[in-house]
Design an enzyme around this catalytic site. Structure first.
Site, PDB file in Angstrom:
ATOM      1  N   GLU A  91      33.699  29.057  56.595  1.00 17.50           N
ATOM      2  CA  GLU A  91      32.414  28.850  55.947  1.00 17.50           C
ATOM      3  C   GLU A  91      32.538  27.774  54.873  1.00 17.50           C
ATOM      4  OE1 GLU A  91      30.291  33.144  56.586  1.00 17.50           O
ATOM      5  OE2 GLU A  91      31.270  32.837  54.676  1.00 17.50           O
ATOM      6  N   CYS A 104      31.396  22.841  48.852  1.00 13.85           N
ATOM      7  CA  CYS A 104      32.541  23.721  48.622  1.00 13.85           C
ATOM      8  C   CYS A 104      33.245  23.911  49.966  1.00 13.85           C
ATOM      9  CB  CYS A 104      32.012  25.047  48.080  1.00 13.85           C
ATOM     10  SG  CYS A 104      33.276  26.282  47.830  1.00 13.85           S
ATOM     11  N   CYS A 111      42.842  33.997  53.899  1.00 14.76           N
ATOM     12  CA  CYS A 111      43.668  33.688  52.731  1.00 14.76           C
ATOM     13  C   CYS A 111      44.723  34.782  52.600  1.00 14.76           C
ATOM     14  CB  CYS A 111      42.801  33.661  51.476  1.00 14.76           C
ATOM     15  SG  CYS A 111      43.676  33.169  49.974  1.00 14.76           S
ATOM     16  N   CYS A 115      43.266  38.759  46.743  1.00 10.83           N
ATOM     17  CA  CYS A 115      42.694  39.139  45.439  1.00 10.83           C
ATOM     18  C   CYS A 115      41.674  40.264  45.660  1.00 10.83           C
ATOM     19  CB  CYS A 115      42.046  37.935  44.763  1.00 10.83           C
ATOM     20  SG  CYS A 115      43.255  36.635  44.399  1.00 10.83           S
ATOM     21  N   CYS A 118      37.757  39.581  46.168  1.00 10.92           N
ATOM     22  CA  CYS A 118      37.359  38.402  46.960  1.00 10.92           C
ATOM     23  C   CYS A 118      37.251  38.753  48.436  1.00 10.92           C
ATOM     24  CB  CYS A 118      38.394  37.295  46.750  1.00 10.92           C
ATOM     25  SG  CYS A 118      38.132  35.857  47.797  1.00 10.92           S
ATOM     26  N   GLY A 161      40.375  30.305  51.393  1.00 10.99           N
ATOM     27  CA  GLY A 161      41.784  29.900  51.383  1.00 10.99           C
ATOM     28  C   GLY A 161      42.297  29.483  50.025  1.00 10.99           C
ATOM     29  N   GLU A 162      43.612  29.341  49.966  1.00 14.51           N
ATOM     30  CA  GLU A 162      44.291  28.915  48.744  1.00 14.51           C
ATOM     31  C   GLU A 162      44.805  27.485  48.993  1.00 14.51           C
ATOM     32  OE1 GLU A 162      44.872  29.488  45.594  1.00 14.51           O
ATOM     33  OE2 GLU A 162      46.304  27.858  45.629  1.00 14.51           O
ATOM     34  N   SER A 193      40.752  24.342  43.189  1.00  6.27           N
ATOM     35  CA  SER A 193      40.899  25.615  42.494  1.00  6.27           C
ATOM     36  C   SER A 193      42.074  26.375  43.099  1.00  6.27           C
ATOM     37  CB  SER A 193      39.607  26.420  42.659  1.00  6.27           C
ATOM     38  OG  SER A 193      39.735  27.678  42.046  1.00  6.27           O
ATOM     39  N   SER A 216      42.375  30.122  38.634  1.00  2.00           N
ATOM     40  CA  SER A 216      41.689  31.418  38.643  1.00  2.00           C
ATOM     41  C   SER A 216      42.490  32.412  37.824  1.00  2.00           C
ATOM     42  CB  SER A 216      41.547  31.901  40.089  1.00  2.00           C
ATOM     43  OG  SER A 216      40.807  30.945  40.813  1.00  2.00           O
ATOM     44  N   LEU A 217      42.067  32.627  36.598  1.00  2.00           N
ATOM     45  CA  LEU A 217      42.857  33.461  35.682  1.00  2.00           C
ATOM     46  C   LEU A 217      42.372  34.915  35.708  1.00  2.00           C
ATOM     47  CD1 LEU A 217      45.166  33.365  33.660  1.00  2.00           C
ATOM     48  CD2 LEU A 217      43.512  32.703  31.889  1.00  2.00           C
ATOM     49  N   ASN A 292      30.545  38.249  41.692  1.00  2.00           N
ATOM     50  CA  ASN A 292      29.691  38.433  42.867  1.00  2.00           C
ATOM     51  C   ASN A 292      30.245  39.639  43.616  1.00  2.00           C
ATOM     52  OD1 ASN A 292      28.137  36.062  42.455  1.00  2.00           O
ATOM     53  ND2 ASN A 292      29.808  34.839  43.293  1.00  2.00           N
ATOM     54  N   CYS A 335      30.785  32.513  45.017  1.00  2.00           N
ATOM     55  CA  CYS A 335      32.250  32.465  44.922  1.00  2.00           C
ATOM     56  C   CYS A 335      32.839  33.770  45.410  1.00  2.00           C
ATOM     57  CB  CYS A 335      32.696  32.302  43.476  1.00  2.00           C
ATOM     58  SG  CYS A 335      32.120  30.816  42.742  1.00  2.00           S
TER      59      CYS A 335
HETATM   60  N1  SAH Z   1      42.118  30.416  46.308  1.00  2.00           N
HETATM   61  C1  SAH Z   1      41.531  29.573  45.330  1.00  2.00           C
HETATM   62  C2  SAH Z   1      40.172  29.027  45.703  1.00  2.00           C
HETATM   63  C3  SAH Z   1      39.174  29.907  46.386  1.00  2.00           C
HETATM   64  S1  SAH Z   1      38.257  31.039  45.422  1.00  2.00           S
HETATM   65  C4  SAH Z   1      41.493  30.283  43.995  1.00  2.00           C
HETATM   66  O1  SAH Z   1      41.932  31.410  43.912  1.00  2.00           O
HETATM   67  O2  SAH Z   1      41.101  29.661  43.009  1.00  2.00           O
HETATM   68  C5  SAH Z   1      37.258  30.139  44.300  1.00  2.00           C
HETATM   69  C6  SAH Z   1      36.978  30.895  43.011  1.00  2.00           C
HETATM   70  O3  SAH Z   1      36.117  32.018  43.228  1.00  2.00           O
HETATM   71  C7  SAH Z   1      38.226  31.458  42.353  1.00  2.00           C
HETATM   72  O4  SAH Z   1      38.163  31.303  40.967  1.00  2.00           O
HETATM   73  C8  SAH Z   1      38.124  32.920  42.699  1.00  2.00           C
HETATM   74  O5  SAH Z   1      38.899  33.729  41.877  1.00  2.00           O
HETATM   75  C9  SAH Z   1      36.643  33.143  42.553  1.00  2.00           C
HETATM   76  N2  SAH Z   1      36.156  34.372  43.154  1.00  2.00           N
HETATM   77  C10 SAH Z   1      36.679  35.026  44.197  1.00  2.00           C
HETATM   78  N3  SAH Z   1      35.950  36.132  44.479  1.00  2.00           N
HETATM   79  C11 SAH Z   1      34.950  36.153  43.582  1.00  2.00           C
HETATM   80  C12 SAH Z   1      33.859  37.033  43.369  1.00  2.00           C
HETATM   81  N4  SAH Z   1      33.669  38.084  44.162  1.00  2.00           N
HETATM   82  N5  SAH Z   1      33.015  36.760  42.347  1.00  2.00           N
HETATM   83  C13 SAH Z   1      33.194  35.664  41.574  1.00  2.00           C
HETATM   84  N6  SAH Z   1      34.190  34.794  41.737  1.00  2.00           N
HETATM   85  C14 SAH Z   1      35.063  35.035  42.726  1.00  2.00           C
END
Ligand code: SAH
Length: 345
Positions: A91, A104, A111, A115, A118, A161-162, A193, A216-217, A292, A335
């Site tokens: 997507e 995006c 991935c 996390c 996600c 993906g990462e 990211s 992504s902290l 989200n 996101c």
């Molecule tokens: N793998 C990469 C890029 C993809 S995710 C990363 O981890 O950065 C892009 C961003 O969306 C990241 O900051 C991720 O932590 C955030 N993200 C993932 N799931 C989310 C959610 N449910 N709500 C808000 N942000 C989210």
């Protein structure tokens, strides 16, 4: 067969000379494909039929099939479901606001980072995308936007993906997208990211690129971060931060830290203070986003009061911060919401 979009300009010149084709034709081919946005060389009038027939034997020019496009109710976000030749699907999202057209894009099918909040993470990793499969996502939108007399202005490598887990393809795709003979999109208009892989952050730093870096902290506390971002067990926060400092020394470019606020998990005043303490003195910016929600997850968005309090604490500590609006969540294009039912069974 080779994917046309997998080649840099120089690689294609090399390929042409190795295969007895006239090198100067590469420029015309790229002009037609990347600038005039043709879908096949046979549409490029400067190329002879015999050459375009040959090209058709060497390369594929259409590897992603648009299966579906969904538009959010505010009309500002659109999500495309794209099918790969092996029937996997990815997507991508188009966000149009502030006169920008931000795309995006995905770097992997699924991935491996898993996390907890996600949707893509729940799919697991199916496979890496090739550079060409990353580039073609942009091409598809560039063609689509041309119908409205618009162009892609910004790219975020923040889809499925990462990106740093598929580092070579990500960098190559950025090079192809940036190339003057290609889409010619400036690196400053690209953002990558990452979940935060220290070795690769250092490698990226050594390349002193102008691509913006976002990390992504989501928590300044190791235990909490490990719970939601499992890779933190392997690379705890101090290792991540030390790689970030290395990056700052090498590039002097501001880092964006992303922080998805989750109710009762990382949204307290104390969480905000710990974050401010961790980032104090770093050339950075914090991007807050209210979570989200994804189906079946215990993590929920926080209240707007808590989100405001969190932001105010960072502001008071003089940490540059902004609150990102959640867009496209009605079509699961927000996101972390990218996943699809179209998985190959
Ligand atoms: N793998 C990469 C890029 C993809 S995710 C990363 O981890 O950065 C892009 C961003 O969306 C990241 O900051 C991720 O932590 C955030 N993200 C993932 N799931 C989310 C959610 N449910 N709500 C808000 N942000 C989210």
């Amino acid at each position: 067969m080779n994917n046309f979009f997998d080649f840099t300009f120089d690689e294609m010149v090399q390929f042409f000379s190795e295969n007895g084709l006239q090198k100067f034709r590469v420029k015309q081919l790229w002009q037609g494909m990347y600038k005039e946005l043709k879908t096949h060389p046979s549409e490029i009038t400067t190329l002879s039929k015999s050459l375009t027939d040959q090209l058709g034997e060497f390369f594929t020019f259409s590897n992603l099939k648009t299966l579906q496009i969904s538009a959010s109710s505010d009309g500002e976000t659109e999500k495309a479901l794209l099918e790969l030749p092996d029937q996997n699907a990815i997507e991508t999202v188009r966000m149009s606001y502030h006169k920008r057209e931000t795309i995006c894009i995905s770097t992997q099918v699924g991935c491996a980072m898993n996390c907890g909040f996600c949707a893509t993470g729940k799919m697991g990793l199916m496979r890496n995308l090739s550079a060409g499969e990353i580039v073609e996502q942009v091409i598809i939108y560039q063609r689509y936007l041309a119908l409205e007399d618009k162009k892609v202005t910004n790219i975020v490598f923040m889809g499925m993906g990462e990106p740093f887990h598929n580092y070579g393809a990500f960098i190559k795709a950025a090079n192809i997208i940036n190339a003057p003979e290609g889409l010619q999109l400036g690196e400053r208009r690209m953002t990558v990211s990452t979940v935060g892989l220290p070795d690769l952050i250092r490698k990226f730093a050594d390349e002193t690129r102008q691509i913006n870096l976002a990390i992504s902290l989501h928590s300044a506390n190791n235990e909490k971060r490990s719970n939601i971002v499992p890779i933190n067990k392997k690379y705890p926060i101090h290792e991540l931060l030390s790689a970030c400092k290395y990056y700052l020394q090498k590039t002097n470019r501001r880092i964006t830290f992303e922080y998805a606020i989750m109710r009762g998990y990382n949204d307290t005043a104390n969480d905000a203070k710990q974050l401010a303490f961790l980032l104090k003195g770093l050339l950075c910016h914090v991007n807050l986003i209210n979570l989200n929600p994804i189906p079946g997850s215990k993590y929920q968005p926080t209240s707007s009061e808590n989100a405001k309090r969190f932001q105010a604490i960072l502001e008071e500590a003089k940490i540059p911060v902004s609150m990102r609006l959640r867009r496209g969540i009605d079509i699961n294009a927000g996101c972390g919401q990218l996943a699809n039912q179209n998985k190959r069974s």
